[in-house]
Motif scaffolding. Structure first.
Motif, PDB file in Angstrom:
ATOM      1  N   ASP B 124     -12.451  42.073-124.537  1.00 30.59           N
ATOM      2  CA  ASP B 124     -12.020  41.060-124.030  1.00 30.59           C
ATOM      3  C   ASP B 124     -12.387  40.169-123.772  1.00 30.59           C
ATOM      4  OD1 ASP B 124      -9.031  43.499-123.957  1.00 30.59           O
ATOM      5  OD2 ASP B 124     -11.240  44.658-123.423  1.00 30.59           O
ATOM      6  N   MET B 125     -13.401  39.670-122.967  1.00 30.35           N
ATOM      7  CA  MET B 125     -13.521  38.989-122.463  1.00 30.35           C
ATOM      8  C   MET B 125     -15.538  38.595-122.351  1.00 30.35           C
ATOM      9  SD  MET B 125     -12.227  40.181-118.258  1.00 30.35           S
ATOM     10  CE  MET B 125     -11.175  38.182-117.453  1.00 30.35           C
ATOM     11  N   ILE B 126     -15.268  37.102-122.471  1.00 34.36           N
ATOM     12  CA  ILE B 126     -17.274  36.791-122.422  1.00 34.36           C
ATOM     13  C   ILE B 126     -17.339  36.128-121.308  1.00 34.36           C
ATOM     14  CG2 ILE B 126     -18.744  35.718-123.295  1.00 34.36           C
ATOM     15  CD1 ILE B 126     -17.177  35.343-125.810  1.00 34.36           C
ATOM     16  N   GLU B 127     -18.847  36.768-120.681  1.00 34.29           N
ATOM     17  CA  GLU B 127     -19.246  36.706-119.431  1.00 34.29           C
ATOM     18  C   GLU B 127     -20.885  35.628-119.561  1.00 34.29           C
ATOM     19  OE1 GLU B 127     -19.980  38.918-115.323  1.00 34.29           O
ATOM     20  OE2 GLU B 127     -21.060  39.817-116.807  1.00 34.29           O
ATOM     21  N   LEU B 128     -20.120  34.903-119.229  1.00 32.41           N
ATOM     22  CA  LEU B 128     -21.563  34.162-119.569  1.00 32.41           C
ATOM     23  C   LEU B 128     -23.441  33.738-118.455  1.00 32.41           C
ATOM     24  CD1 LEU B 128     -20.813  30.259-119.754  1.00 32.41           C
ATOM     25  CD2 LEU B 128     -20.332  32.513-121.764  1.00 32.41           C
ATOM     26  N   ASN B 129     -24.443  35.333-118.516  1.00 30.62           N
ATOM     27  CA  ASN B 129     -25.360  34.955-117.741  1.00 30.62           C
ATOM     28  C   ASN B 129     -26.227  34.349-118.319  1.00 30.62           C
ATOM     29  OD1 ASN B 129     -27.824  35.942-115.895  1.00 30.62           O
ATOM     30  ND2 ASN B 129     -28.220  37.390-117.542  1.00 30.62           N
ATOM     31  N   PRO B 163     -11.363  34.623-122.470  1.00 32.65           N
ATOM     32  CA  PRO B 163     -11.596  33.816-121.700  1.00 32.65           C
ATOM     33  C   PRO B 163     -12.902  34.229-121.203  1.00 32.65           C
ATOM     34  CG  PRO B 163     -10.218  35.702-120.844  1.00 32.65           C
ATOM     35  CD  PRO B 163     -10.371  35.864-122.752  1.00 32.65           C
ATOM     36  N   VAL B 164     -13.439  33.608-120.698  1.00 33.26           N
ATOM     37  CA  VAL B 164     -15.394  33.205-120.386  1.00 33.26           C
ATOM     38  C   VAL B 164     -15.263  33.003-118.624  1.00 33.26           C
ATOM     39  CG1 VAL B 164     -17.009  31.253-120.404  1.00 33.26           C
ATOM     40  CG2 VAL B 164     -15.308  31.515-122.228  1.00 33.26           C
ATOM     41  N   ILE B 165     -15.433  34.043-118.399  1.00 33.63           N
ATOM     42  CA  ILE B 165     -15.986  34.584-117.197  1.00 33.63           C
ATOM     43  C   ILE B 165     -17.863  33.713-116.504  1.00 33.63           C
ATOM     44  CG2 ILE B 165     -16.785  36.198-115.458  1.00 33.63           C
ATOM     45  CD1 ILE B 165     -15.552  38.311-117.464  1.00 33.63           C
ATOM     46  N   VAL B 166     -17.877  33.024-115.675  1.00 32.88           N
ATOM     47  CA  VAL B 166     -19.681  32.314-115.655  1.00 32.88           C
ATOM     48  C   VAL B 166     -19.889  33.236-114.676  1.00 32.88           C
ATOM     49  CG1 VAL B 166     -20.532  30.296-115.548  1.00 32.88           C
ATOM     50  CG2 VAL B 166     -18.978  30.282-116.301  1.00 32.88           C
ATOM     51  N   LYS B 167     -20.998  33.962-114.691  1.00 31.24           N
ATOM     52  CA  LYS B 167     -22.139  34.433-113.792  1.00 31.24           C
ATOM     53  C   LYS B 167     -22.896  33.697-112.643  1.00 31.24           C
ATOM     54  CE  LYS B 167     -24.580  39.832-113.083  1.00 31.24           C
ATOM     55  NZ  LYS B 167     -24.686  40.613-114.317  1.00 31.24           N
ATOM     56  N   ARG B 180     -17.536  24.885-108.894  1.00 37.23           N
ATOM     57  CA  ARG B 180     -17.121  24.055-108.916  1.00 37.23           C
ATOM     58  C   ARG B 180     -17.338  22.860-110.537  1.00 37.23           C
ATOM     59  NH1 ARG B 180     -16.190  22.899-103.307  1.00 37.23           N
ATOM     60  NH2 ARG B 180     -18.183  22.390-103.021  1.00 37.23           N
ATOM     61  N   ALA B 181     -18.406  23.646-110.520  1.00 36.03           N
ATOM     62  CA  ALA B 181     -19.208  22.830-111.890  1.00 36.03           C
ATOM     63  C   ALA B 181     -18.528  23.108-113.094  1.00 36.03           C
ATOM     64  CB  ALA B 181     -20.881  22.218-112.214  1.00 36.03           C
ATOM     65  N   VAL B 182     -18.631  25.075-112.967  1.00 35.05           N
ATOM     66  CA  VAL B 182     -18.039  25.902-114.318  1.00 35.05           C
ATOM     67  C   VAL B 182     -16.465  24.993-113.715  1.00 35.05           C
ATOM     68  CG1 VAL B 182     -20.347  26.816-114.023  1.00 35.05           C
ATOM     69  CG2 VAL B 182     -18.060  28.102-113.019  1.00 35.05           C
ATOM     70  N   GLU B 183     -15.892  25.338-113.446  1.00 36.03           N
ATOM     71  CA  GLU B 183     -14.196  25.605-112.808  1.00 36.03           C
ATOM     72  C   GLU B 183     -14.301  24.380-114.023  1.00 36.03           C
ATOM     73  OE1 GLU B 183     -12.445  25.356-109.428  1.00 36.03           O
ATOM     74  OE2 GLU B 183     -10.985  26.502-109.882  1.00 36.03           O
ATOM     75  N   ALA B 184     -15.094  23.008-113.501  1.00 31.35           N
ATOM     76  CA  ALA B 184     -14.188  22.092-114.355  1.00 31.35           C
ATOM     77  C   ALA B 184     -14.419  22.031-115.301  1.00 31.35           C
ATOM     78  CB  ALA B 184     -15.043  20.806-113.396  1.00 31.35           C
ATOM     79  N   GLU B 185     -15.326  22.652-116.005  1.00 30.29           N
ATOM     80  CA  GLU B 185     -15.423  23.014-117.644  1.00 30.29           C
ATOM     81  C   GLU B 185     -15.007  24.136-118.325  1.00 30.29           C
ATOM     82  OE1 GLU B 185     -17.275  20.183-119.405  1.00 30.29           O
ATOM     83  OE2 GLU B 185     -18.027  19.280-117.417  1.00 30.29           O
ATOM     84  N   GLY B 186     -14.196  24.728-117.151  1.00 30.30           N
ATOM     85  CA  GLY B 186     -13.142  25.001-118.305  1.00 30.30           C
ATOM     86  C   GLY B 186     -12.994  26.591-117.969  1.00 30.30           C
ATOM     87  N   ALA B 187     -14.587  27.404-116.863  1.00 28.30           N
ATOM     88  CA  ALA B 187     -14.527  28.453-116.990  1.00 28.30           C
ATOM     89  C   ALA B 187     -13.084  29.349-116.136  1.00 28.30           C
ATOM     90  CB  ALA B 187     -15.321  28.715-115.845  1.00 28.30           C
ATOM     91  N   SER B 191     -18.493  34.866-112.289  1.00 28.53           N
ATOM     92  CA  SER B 191     -18.543  36.369-111.114  1.00 28.53           C
ATOM     93  C   SER B 191     -19.873  36.091-110.410  1.00 28.53           C
ATOM     94  CB  SER B 191     -18.826  37.372-112.999  1.00 28.53           C
ATOM     95  OG  SER B 191     -20.199  37.550-113.457  1.00 28.53           O
ATOM     96  N   LEU B 192     -20.363  36.829-109.091  1.00 25.15           N
ATOM     97  CA  LEU B 192     -21.228  36.423-108.315  1.00 25.15           C
ATOM     98  C   LEU B 192     -21.254  37.961-107.527  1.00 25.15           C
ATOM     99  CD1 LEU B 192     -19.766  33.864-105.752  1.00 25.15           C
ATOM    100  CD2 LEU B 192     -18.697  34.559-107.300  1.00 25.15           C
ATOM    101  N   ILE B 193     -22.988  38.537-107.031  1.00 28.80           N
ATOM    102  CA  ILE B 193     -23.837  37.361-107.360  1.00 28.80           C
ATOM    103  C   ILE B 193     -24.919  38.149-108.871  1.00 28.80           C
ATOM    104  CG2 ILE B 193     -23.863  36.410-104.969  1.00 28.80           C
ATOM    105  CD1 ILE B 193     -26.065  37.891-103.873  1.00 28.80           C
TER     106      ILE B 193
END
Lengths: 257, 306
Positions: B124-129, B163-167, B180-187, B191-193
């Motif tokens: 369903d989604m991909i989380e980037l570690n 959907p891409v989640i950046v951890k 903010r940087a990953v939001e700007a690239e389309g995340a 997810s944190l921390i």
């Protein structure tokens, strides 16, 4: 094969040697499924990780298991303050257990070092006089379960590092003597890694089937977190397996200690 | 008046029956806990961090108890993305829970190729570690600079429609900059921390207790840090925030949601009590009922700062 998680009543507690405790827990569904060599994960109140402890005997008729462990740190110290009548929170039975043929095939040897002696006791009960138990300890005040092994009918050889009980020296000498007799069908061992290394070499040389039970710092205990890694060579390929789920018992031919 | 609280949430258009997701690394691929309860009890599962090729991980010991937490250094041991797709996804897609693939890599190309392989699967989604502290170039190196985080996010964004989640890692000076940087690239979400880098030494042997010398700290010890960072990040970005770090009870999960988390992940607490995810859901329903909250999503970000 399935496991359970719950709080079960402690029906008996005994201090059996310096810092070593024996508990009997009433947990019928766990006792019904438990196999020789499996273990439990015990909750230590106030601690994040459970503490893995091997099962030292299962009484399927009465629905109990016996746990024998040594106080090694604060977690096991907390657990050791639980008394009969209180509840122990455990996940069990876990792991694979020993490959013990039901039929008595010749003579077998169990080799236990220190707190590695408990998980082998039910093998001795199964084999009785066809079992030789070689039990090694640091000193006389650390000797445990020698009478239980004898009561099971096994021939018992106790060794201590300082000679304060039984034979002076480690378990490899009596094991070599027993293997030299040429009638040993299998060896089952549990104890410190240096001891297991020697046993693996001895049994390989003698061409005798051998299984060893390993200890490793664990996380979940059920196979999910891959914290308790162990390397084996299987089918010519190196693989990293989980002590908790793929073990704790490994074949001596495969395991890399 | 009687009502049944609705604890379902929606994150990036994906519906979760409850806000509780098993955190990556603790829960493997889900199969090891099904003796106790079905995976359908979970809102979702974030699978074990998966790399393009299989990884053996670090030399043990890989874990140590610390006050109110643990240090770990597993080192991303995993069977590789092909095995994940072939063996685990067919099992996971039948479980009636949201499946999140968690991916890690040593290069931007690794992340991109892994994401591309997953794009045609049912996850369903991909989380980037980009925040694993336990592997050299295993993620954290990407996550500690805006440029690094952006390069990975951009490459994965182009490789998948999912959907891409950046951890995110907490081991940075200002986590909101990275968010903010990953939001700007389309995340689509953050997810944190992830764990806080730590170390313990055995004073008898003078050896670090972890063979990797250092490892990631998690558990209740890090919870206040996590709440603070979730609050800061949710105020800094418009995309949803998934909160994690030391959650061990329904109260913790509710607190994390009030700080700004749309959903939560639970990890370390499961070691002590595998039923924590189920208990958190029950506790959330009770809290909603007692406080006349019809939908749990109504509490997200409702902290009233002084």
């Amino acid at each position: 094969m399935s496991y359970y998680c719950g709080s079960y009543p402690i029906v008996e507690k005994k201090a059996i040697a310096a810092d070593i405790y024996s508990y009997v827990i009433h947990c019928p569904e766990i006792a019904a499924e438990a196999k020789i060599g499996q273990f439990v994960q015990i909750k230590a109140e106030g601690y994040t990780l459970r503490r893995p402890v091997s099962i030292c005997g299962t009484d399927k008729k009465n629905g109990t298991i016996r746990l024998v462990f040594e106080v090694r740190g604060k977690g096991t110290d907390t657990i050791s303050r639980l008394n009969a009548g209180e509840l122990m929170d455990i996940i069990a039975p876990l792991g694979n257990g020993f490959t013990v043929p039901a039929a008595k095939q010749g003579r077998i040897i169990v080799v236990g070092g220190g707190i590695g002696t408990p998980p082998l006791l039910d093998i001795a009960k199964l084999y009785g006089e066809n079992c030789t138990a070689i039990l090694g300890f640091r000193s006389f005040d650390r000797v445990i379960l020698d009478k239980d092994y004898a009561a099971a009918g096994a021939r018992v050889i106790v060794c201590t590092d300082d000679g304060s009980a039984g034979e002076k020296g480690n378990v490899s000498v009596p094991l070599a003597n027993e293997l030299a007799k040429g009638d040993v069908a299998a060896v089952y061992a549990c104890g410190p890694i240096p001891m297991l290394k020697v046993i693996v070499e001895q049994t390989k040389k003698a061409g005798v089937f051998c299984e060893v039970s390993l200890e490793q710092r664990m996380g979940c205990g059920v196979g999910a977190c891959v914290v308790c890694a162990c390397t084996v060579i299987r089918d010519g390929k190196q693989q990293v397996l989980r002590v908790c789920k793929d073990g704790p018992v490994f074949n001596a031919e495969e395991v890399v200690l | 008046m009687s009502f049944t609280p609705d604890i379902s949430v929606s994150v990036c258009g994906v519906n979760f029956k409850n806000p509780v997701i098993a955190a990556s690394g603790i829960y493997g691929f889900g199969e090891d806990y099904t003796d106790l309860y079905p995976l359908s009890e979970l809102g979702g599962i974030s699978c074990k961090g998966t790399t393009l090729n299989p990884k053996d991980g670090n030399i043990p010991p890989r874990i140590a108890e610390t006050p109110s937490g643990i240090l770990n250094s597993v080192g991303l041991q995993n069977p590789g993305v092909d095995r994940f797709i072939e063996h685990y996804i067919p099992m996971l897609e039948k479980q009636d829970t949201v499946v999140i693939a968690n991916i890690a890599g040593a290069s931007v190309e690794d992340y991109e190729q892994t994401a591309r392989k997953l794009d045609s699967t049912s996850v369903d989604m991909i989380e980037l570690n980009i925040s694993c502290p336990n592997v050299k170039q295993g993620g954290a190196t990407w996550g500690v600079t805006c440029a690094g985080a952006q390069s990975v996010t951009k490459a994965v964004r182009a490789a998948t429609k999912k959907p891409v989640i950046v951890k995110l890692t907490p081991n940075v000076t200002d986590i909101t900059e990275i968010a903010r940087a990953v939001e700007a690239e389309g995340a689509d979400a953050v997810s944190l921390i992830n764990t806080l880098l730590g170390m313990r030494i055995d004073i008898r042997t003078r050896r670090p207790v972890l063979h990797n010398n250092v490892g990631g700290l998690s558990g209740p010890a890090v919870f206040p840090v996590a709440v603070r960072m979730v609050w800061q990040v949710s105020n800094a970005v418009k995309i949803p925030v998934i909160g994690m770090g030391g959650i061990a009870s329904a109260e913790d999960a509710i607190e994390m949601m009030m700080a700004g988390a749309s959903a939560v992940q639970i990890g370390t607490a499961i070691f002590g009590d595998p039923y924590v995810p189920v208990k958190v859901c029950e506790g959330m329903k009770k809290f909603c009922f007692e406080n006349n909250i019809e939908k749990i999503s109504d509490i997200v970000g409702t902290v009233k700062p002084w």
